[in-house]
Design a protein around this motif. Structure first.
Motif, mmCIF file in Angstrom:
data_model
loop_
_atom_site.group_PDB
_atom_site.id
_atom_site.type_symbol
_atom_site.label_atom_id
_atom_site.label_comp_id
_atom_site.label_asym_id
_atom_site.label_seq_id
_atom_site.Cartn_x
_atom_site.Cartn_y
_atom_site.Cartn_z
ATOM 1 N N GLU A 63 0.831 -1.187 0.000
ATOM 2 C CA GLU A 63 0.000 0.000 0.000
ATOM 3 C C GLU A 63 0.873 1.246 0.000
ATOM 4 N N ASN A 64 1.478 1.511 -1.072
ATOM 5 C CA ASN A 64 2.141 2.779 -1.349
ATOM 6 C C ASN A 64 3.353 3.091 -0.508
ATOM 7 N N ASN A 65 3.684 2.281 0.390
ATOM 8 C CA ASN A 65 4.575 2.755 1.410
ATOM 9 C C ASN A 65 5.655 1.738 1.657
ATOM 10 N N SER B 233 3.092 4.991 10.953
ATOM 11 C CA SER B 233 3.098 5.277 9.521
ATOM 12 C C SER B 233 2.149 6.418 9.204
ATOM 13 N N ARG B 234 2.456 7.119 8.116
ATOM 14 C CA ARG B 234 1.566 8.212 7.710
ATOM 15 C C ARG B 234 0.413 7.672 6.890
ATOM 16 N N ASN B 235 0.498 6.400 6.530
ATOM 17 C CA ASN B 235 -0.531 5.800 5.699
ATOM 18 C C ASN B 235 -1.630 5.202 6.586
ATOM 19 N N ALA B 236 -2.806 5.736 6.474
ATOM 20 C CA ALA B 236 -3.892 5.313 7.353
ATOM 21 C C ALA B 236 -4.181 3.827 7.205
ATOM 22 N N ALA B 237 -4.048 3.325 5.986
ATOM 23 C CA ALA B 237 -4.359 1.919 5.758
ATOM 24 C C ALA B 237 -3.384 1.028 6.515
ATOM 25 N N VAL C 193 -11.564 8.659 5.444
ATOM 26 C CA VAL C 193 -10.746 7.888 6.379
ATOM 27 C C VAL C 193 -11.419 7.877 7.741
ATOM 28 N N VAL D 29 -12.458 4.577 9.899
ATOM 29 C CA VAL D 29 -11.804 4.362 11.191
ATOM 30 C C VAL D 29 -12.829 4.391 12.316
ATOM 31 N N GLY E 40 -11.554 -3.876 9.737
ATOM 32 C CA GLY E 40 -10.843 -3.177 8.671
ATOM 33 C C GLY E 40 -11.117 -3.698 7.277
ATOM 34 N N LEU F 295 -9.755 1.164 3.514
ATOM 35 C CA LEU F 295 -8.833 2.277 3.756
ATOM 36 C C LEU F 295 -7.700 2.293 2.748
ATOM 37 N N PHE F 296 -7.308 1.127 2.322
ATOM 38 C CA PHE F 296 -6.244 1.023 1.327
ATOM 39 C C PHE F 296 -6.645 1.767 0.059
ATOM 40 N N GLU G 158 -6.961 5.567 0.738
ATOM 41 C CA GLU G 158 -5.634 6.160 0.839
ATOM 42 C C GLU G 158 -5.010 6.308 -0.547
ATOM 43 N N THR H 93 4.240 5.205 -6.212
ATOM 44 C CA THR H 93 3.355 6.293 -5.795
ATOM 45 C C THR H 93 4.138 7.465 -5.223
#
Lengths: 1058, 418
Positions: free
Chosen positions: A226-228, A266-270, A305, A309, A576, B77-78, B81, B125
């Motif tokens: 996921e992006n991170n 992490s800054r990524n909420a997911a 988000v 959450v 989630g 959320l994924f 985001e 990304t």
């Protein structure tokens, strides 16, 4: 045929454009000039044929451009085509013209052709095959970017015929020199699999190859990424290990939890949510709490988000209130929040409500009720209703508040209040005749059907309480019957029937009139009901036995409705997930698998890459340990036990690892100071390790005693975790009892206490184990433990409890710059003394003990938590154990424990209560009640328990001490027994006697402790200064001189006794 | 994972679609329109919608709905985001994330989407990487491109993709080496009728603008790191160093980025820099009401409170407002019923005041509740939590960078109940 369909498609296309043009929205915002022209014509009402001609010529135009020699023309054409694709327009007929350009040298044209191919290859498979050879050539291009994107497009062409070609390409790319290409190969694997699952075997081979590739490991895992960059190892763990490690506090499990913890940042909420989800499902309860802070942080994020959450928090807060209670205020509603966020926040607030915070919460709700958002106001009223039923203390307050709302001007608010009041009254109808009368009056004004129906039902149900009003209400409603809503009509019929049965003299005719009206109603539901009621209540020769019981049927005692959270049923979905959000099973949702019965094959952890082998040895060394673990659980019969023991042992090892963390931190700077403790940890765990090995070998021999002892140790650990008394809880029943009890309690029962108690137990079992130490292994493990020692020490270290507070304090002291006092809520406490509350003789078989659990903040700031353990020594059940009348000195308050419904013979349960002693040692007297008896009991706190430890640096200590001299200082000289003069012993003994925090000290002979009083928060500074000839000076500085002198008196014997 | 993406503007036109797997018909968006209609307000459109064969997960950004089509179970959320990341990237590339910007740059948008997601899974990304793969449009480049026919696709592979610092590209060069840090703190608060604080919290971020050549390794330390209660990091920050020493040590991405965001521990009392005196009342019969609000500074540590704006969502029954402001100007929108008062700077000598009459719809019942006041303000050169940057050190490069730290305190979600 095919032509026809394309024609059709085009007509659709055109009509679509016409539609949008007619809407007049698309005029000014079109992509390219040619479109504008086209649309203008359409708007002008050009005939269809003309349009299509235009359309064709347009495509012709593009075709020509594509066939031109100039790259810029081609590029222009491709850009337009991409524009068409983006708009959702059909550009499929340009396929042949576009495919030709796949071999273009210009990288941008190539890219755009790829974009086109990915979109249309599936529809025009035959033509797409033409391009394959170009791809094959591109796969060997010197430019890695081209290789990569060729592979990406090739694998995205969903044409089954090319599967072998794809397979070949993937295999080749997986050993490409460029990691970028290899990354794309990893992505392609998955695409190929979805196209043709039969290639699985081959693909697995490739995956294995890629996994050995150091630099692409992350990329492979990227499939769940996921992006991170953080994410990769997180998800790897989660997906890979969830299945294999979810059974017990296995080293892997611990490793997983430990390594995912930093990802909360992490800054990524997911990512944060994924960790929260992991902790929620896998971590012991005591640890799951750490995720709440991060989840609350996410509430600052975007609306979407927040929504997800909050939904998840709502589910969590139902089961574990304690997790989010400290953050309650973060869920306060702002008037600018969207309604869906508001309702979710409200839901969470309702879940968090308890006796302690309900007053604040109700005040907050009052603001919400007045909100301009009526939907939200109505939801608030529902919430108040739920609080009222859940918390009996405030039921009356809530009810009064709701009655006030009945005079509100807004109809929706009134209606909602009526509905909620109805539900509340049902739970305790005895003394609310007044409210019912009031509501009867309201009936004239309320028009909302649900509310009317509720009032009518109430009057009908309790018609005997309002004998004068009820018939009158029926009279009024009979008049308006025909104009009422169906819902109301049904209730009028019910009211009539009930009145007929209780007061037939007055209402017989009215009822019959209503029944007649109902008989000819339009709704068959109402006709049905009428027929049914008539048969039941009006006696005639045909009516059978039932009508005799009509009264019983209509006026039966109805159970009160349960006001439940709408999120109640979501918890069976994994947190989630999409399914959880929708509250219905989404396609592809996988149930979280159960904890496996047997440990998974440890060989999966064998990684045969040379360079990574080093890191993994720590884990590789561990599988040996698993076998004895497995053994425990095969011996214990119930699954429950398993989870319980997992829980307690888990919490044990966790705080352990936390300590370790701290130590690790300190070793960087001051390895000297902490090395002894580390060493002891190491050797302990070694012994554990080797013992485990032994036991495993010994299974076949007669030496199984050891295992039994261990198993017993575990079960004992478990039971003591909740009862905190080692003496009488070894029987099986009692332990399960206490388990369920600790479950029902909030999570405030943190791991600390369990840890403390389990320490005690483990001390006992440690000794025999230590004897078996095999020195041979030691070296090897010492090495590994540098990295992994927290993982390998699930068994508590006996001295750690004594050591770590001081260490922690050391650390705090080192880096503390300016500010002085820091609360240490997580102070590790020693096992505390148990006092008798009620002897079993005087309690008619009910025995009760209490101890001070030293867990801060369980019941609010001023409360001292007291753990009460009740034991049933009779051979009958004791029911409804609760606190009765209290006789407290002025100012003192008490937070009762929840009544214990039933205690099995021989069982024992632990409950926690809070008492605010007002910083005095006065006795709290109260009655301990059972179903039949009441016993007077007293709790008198030792002064040492009226304190909360604080941590401060030596400097600050001296500063504070300087301010508390003269009157505020008491001191005494005491004799110290020689065996007590060691630092650790002094600390241990003092901490046992009083709940103090250790202050790091520069001098060996001076020991300092700091605490504050629970109620008033005044500082309490204790200094022990060792002198020659085994005496010591004991100094206490505090504003609370009385408590100071009492504490001095109590501490004196502590050190002088041997 | 993510199957398709539709971009929809406010009037309900689908102006862009992108499919990563097989094509999903536009008609799937009808379910979304249905939900949108039901929600009345755009804010209330549920982010997750279930349709018979697909699931729609949407976000609303800058008047555009990003609607993604999902076929199987996936953490919502994924997706959310990711969609936000897409919107951020557009913002980054085109300066704004608007319908026109996207339509004008549709080719770049397509290339970006292609690069960001492959087969529904995220590929690249990080903005630094993307900018190397696909050059952002500039006026100069578009002119040059149109003449020479050259492309805006990079033909070299971005190094970051391969190194272990995927957020930074190699070969960065600046003539002026600068590193700026903005410590921005926002006060979230709810103040009740009587002026006491119901809830207050400080949320902060450190936004950085780093223009440093080569591969600088920075470490930023605070005077009082203990203030930071809950921190979330940019991936570049070394977590271990923070855990052990409370120092932010990192190799920064090039350009603008958010270094950390943090929350200040709730034990610390939050100093509220402004107070509001208010008198809002509605009369029962005369269908009018009074409105009188004064804003004043409080505990502002010698700094001026500026940029003060007050917005009030008045009840529906309010027809018009006749007010006079001693300072600044006010507007009242009779359609949305929003009163905005742009105060500007507060001078303690003469407190800004807004007062006058409220006209209510005749015959309508008087509003139950007084509206709450949302207040924005700014204080320069002050971090309200007291957080202070101690020093910034650079390793790994020889030159001396220019360093700067700026502190700003702002109102976050600052609401006064009346």
């Amino acid at each position: 045929m095919e032509q026809n369909s394309t024609m059709l498609g085009k007509i659709n296309e055109v009509s679509c454009t016409i539609k949008s043009a007619l809407k007049g929205k698309n005029f000014d915002v079109t992509l390219k000039p040619y479109l504008t022209v086209e649309e203008k014509r359409l708007a002008a009402g050009g005939d269809l044929g003309g349009c299509m001609e235009q359309y064709f010529t347009l495509n012709e135009d593009l075709k020509q451009m594509l066939e031109s020699n100039k790259d810029s023309a081609k590029l222009d054409a491709m850009k337009r085509i991409v524009g068409m694709i983006a708009k959702g327009k059909n550009a499929s007929e340009l396929f042949p013209a576009v495919v030709k350009n796949v071999a273009s040298k210009n990288i941008e044209i190539k890219k755009l052709v790829y974009v086109y191919l990915m979109r249309y290859a599936e529809e025009q498979q035959d033509l797409a095959l033409l391009s394959i050879s170009t791809f094959q050539r591109a796969l060997k291009d010197p430019n890695q970017l081209i290789r990569a994107s060729a592979l990406r497009v090739l694998s995205s062409i969903r044409v089954p015929i090319i599967v072998p070609i794809m397979m070949l390409a993937i295999k080749e790319a997986s050993s490409d020199l460029s990691p970028y290409v290899r990354k794309n190969a990893a992505h392609a694997i998955q695409k190929l699999y979805s196209l043709d699952p039969e290639q699985k075997e081959m693909l697995i081979e490739v995956i294995e190859k890629l996994l050995k590739d150091r630099s692409t490991v992350d990329e492979v895992v990227d499939e769940y990424n996921e992006n991170n960059f953080y994410e990769s190892d997180e998800e790897q763990k989660e997906k890979g290990q969830k299945l294999k490690t979810t059974y017990t506090m296995d080293p892997d499990h611990r490793l997983l939890l430990r390594n995912t913890k930093p990802l909360l940042q992490s800054r990524n909420a997911a990512v944060v949510m994924a960790v929260a989800q992991l902790y929620w499902h896998l971590a012991p309860k005591s640890e799951a709490g750490i995720v709440s802070k991060s989840l609350v942080r996410l509430l600052r994020s975007n609306r979407e988000v927040q929504y997800i959450v909050l939904q998840n928090i709502a589910t969590m807060s139902i089961q574990r209130k304690g997790m989010f209670e400290p953050y309650m205020k973060s869920f306060y509603v702002r008037s600018t929040d969207p309604t869906m966020i508001k309702t979710l926040k409200l839901e969470i607030l309702t879940n968090l409500a308890n006796e302690a915070n309900i007053s604040t919460l109700l005040r907050e709700f009052q603001t919400y009720v007045k909100s301009q958002d009526k939907q939200f106001a109505a939801a608030t009223i529902q919430a108040i209703g739920r609080c009222a039923t859940n918390i009996t203390e405030v039921t009356d307050t809530c009810l009064n508040g709701l009655v006030c709302l009945l005079s509100n001007r807004d109809e929706i608010v009134v209606a909602e209040s009526v509905v909620v009041i109805k539900k509340l009254l049902q739970t305790q109808p005895a003394h609310h005749g007044e409210i019912i009368k009031h509501m009867a009056k309201l009936l004239d004004n309320i028009t909302v059907p649900v509310a009317r129906a509720s009032i009518l039902w109430l009057i009908g149900e309790y018609c005997e309480r309002v004998p004068k009003i009820a018939p009158d209400v029926l009279r009024k409603t009979a008049k308006s019957f025909t104009n009422e809503d169906d819902l109301v009509k049904l209730q009028i019929l019910n009211l009539g029937a009930k009145l007929y049965l209780t007061n037939s003299k007055q209402t017989k005719l009215l009822t019959q009139y209503v029944l007649n009206l109902g008989k000819y109603d339009q709704s068959y539901d109402i006709r049905d009901r009428t027929r049914f009621i008539r048969q039941l209540i009006v006696p005639n020769e045909k009516s059978g036995a039932l009508s005799k019981y009509a009264k019983k049927i209509f006026l039966a005692q109805k159970p009160a409705p349960l006001l439940e959270s709408p999120f109640k049923d979501r918890d069976h979905f994994q947190l989630g997930t999409l399914s959880h959000t929708l509250n219905s099973r989404a396609t592809g949702y996988l149930e979280l698998s159960d904890w496996p019965e047997v440990a998974p094959d440890p060989s999966v952890r064998n990684v045969d890459v040379a360079e990574s082998a080093k890191e993994w040895t720590g884990i590789l060394g561990k599988p040996k340990k698993e076998k004895p673990t497995e053994k425990f659980y095969s011996e214990s019969e119930e699954e429950e036990d398993e989870s319980a023991s997992t829980c307690s042992s888990g919490s044990g090892s966790d705080s352990e690892s936390e300590k370790e963390d701290k130590e690790e931190g300190s070793t960087d700077e001051s390895s000297g100071s902490s090395s002894p403790s580390e060493e002891s940890t190491d050797s302990e765990s070694d012994s554990k390790e080797s013992a485990a090995k032994k036991t495993c070998r010994a299974v076949n021999e007669s030496d199984s005693e050891d295992i039994k002892k261990k198993a017993e140790g575990i079960s004992r650990k478990r039971s003591t975790s909740s009862s905190s008394d080692t003496e009488y809880t070894s029987s099986d029943e009692s332990s399960t009892g206490s388990k369920s009890d600790s479950d029902s309690k909030s999570d405030s029962e943190s791991g600390k206490c369990r840890n403390a108690t389990s320490n005690k137990v483990s001390k006992k079992e440690e000794k025999p184990v230590q004897d078996r130490k095999t020195p041979k292994n030691q070296d090897m493990f010492l090495l590994d433990l540098d990295d992994f020692c927290p993982v390998t020490t699930p068994v508590a270290v006996p001295r750690a409890a004594v050591l770590s507070p001081s260490l922690a304090a050391d650390l705090e002291g080192l880096s503390l710059s300016s500010s002085s006092v820091i609360d240490v809520p997580t102070q590790v406490s020693l096992p505390t003394k148990t006092h008798e509350l009620l002897h079993r003789m005087s309690g008619k078989g009910l025995a009760a003990h209490y101890c001070f659990s030293r867990q801060p903040g369980t019941f609010g700031d001023h409360m001292v938590p007291v753990q009460v353990t009740v034991t049933n020594t009779t051979d009958q059940k004791i029911e409804n154990i609760r606190i009765g009348e209290k006789k407290l000195p002025p100012g003192m308050r008490m937070h009762e424990f929840n009544p214990i419904e039933c205690l099995e013979p021989g069982g024992s349960l632990t409950a926690t209560m809070g008492i605010d002693f007002c910083d005095s040692t006065q006795t709290a007297s109260f009655q301990l009640c059972t179903k039949d008896d009441q016993f007077h009991v007293n709790i008198q706190p030792p002064v040492g328990e009226l304190l909360l430890p604080v941590t401060m640096s030596e400097k600050d200590f001296k500063k504070e001490q300087g301010m508390l001299t003269g009157m505020n200082e008491t001191s005494a000289t005491i004799a110290v027994a020689p065996q007590n003069s060691a630092r650790l012993v002094i600390i241990e003994r003092v901490l046992k006697a009083a709940n103090l925090g250790v202050v790091p000290s520069g001098q060996d002979n001076i020991h300092r402790f700091a605490a504050k009083t629970v109620h008033s928060g005044s500082l309490m500074l204790v200094t022990v200064e060792l002198k020659e000839n085994s005496t010591a000076q004991l100094i206490i500085n505090t504003e609370k001189t009385v408590i100071g002198s009492v504490l001095l008196r109590e501490l004196k014997p502590v050190l002088s006794q041997g | 994972m993510i199957h398709s993406l539709f971009l929809i503007n406010c009037s309900g036109d689908i102006f862009l679609e992108k499919h990563w797997k097989s094509v999903v018909s536009q008609s799937v968006c009808d379910y979304f329109f249905e939900a949108q209609e039901k929600a009345i307000d755009v804010e209330n459109v549920p982010p997750v919608i279930s349709t018979p064969h697909h699931y729609l997960i949407s976000i609303y950004r800058d008047k555009i709905f990003f609607v993604s089509v999902i076929q199987t179970e996936v953490p919502p959320l994924f997706v959310i985001e990711f969609l936000h990341r897409v919107a951020d990237t557009f913002q980054d590339y085109f300066g704004e994330c608007s319908e026109t910007a996207i339509k004008d740059n549709v080719v770049i948008v397509y290339e970006l989407l292609e690069e960001m997601l492959d087969n529904g899974f995220p590929l690249a990304t990080e903005s630094n990487i993307l900018k190397e793969l696909i050059k952002p449009p500039t006026i100069l480049r578009s002119v040059v491109n149109s003449i020479t026919g050259s492309s805006n696709v990079g033909d070299t592979l971005p190094t970051g993709q391969l190194s272990n610092i995927p957020w930074r590209r190699a070969g960065v060069k600046y003539t002026n080496n600068e590193a700026y840090f903005d410590v921005i703190e926002e006060i979230d608060a709810i103040i009740d009728k009587s002026g006491s604080t119901v809830f207050a919290e400080i949320q902060g971020v450190i936004d950085s603008c780093i223009k440093l050549s080569g591969m600088p390794d920075l470490s930023l330390s605070f005077m009082n790191p203990r203030l930071l209660d809950d921190v979330s990091f940019h991936p570049c920050i070394r977590f271990k160093r923070w855990e052990s020493e409370r120092v932010l040590s990192f190799i920064p991405p090039d350009g603008n980025f958010r270094l950390i965001s943090y929350r200040v521990s709730s034990q610390n009392l939050v100093a509220i820099p402004v107070y509001v005196k208010h008198m809002i009342s509605f009369k029962e019969n005369t269908s009018s009401g009074r409105f009188d609000v004064t804003i004043g500074p409080k505990q502002n540590m010698g700094k001026t409170v500026e940029g003060v704006v007050m917005t009030v969502h008045m009840p529906k029954a309010v027809l018009n407002m006749n007010l006079t402001a001693t300072q600044g100007s006010y507007t009242f929108d009779p359609v949305t019923k929003v009163l905005t008062w742009d105060v500007g700077k507060i001078t303690p000598q003469k407190l800004p005041n807004l007062k006058g009459m409220v006209n209510l719809q005749s015959g309508a019942p008087k509003p139950e509740e007084n509206p709450s006041l949302n207040i924005q303000f700014k204080i320069q050169q002050l971090a309200i939590s007291g957080l202070k940057v101690n020093r910034l050190d650079m390793y790994g490069e020889k030159y001396k960078p220019f360093k700067g730290v700026k502190y700003i305190t702002k109102a976050g979600k600052f609401q006064v109940r009346t």
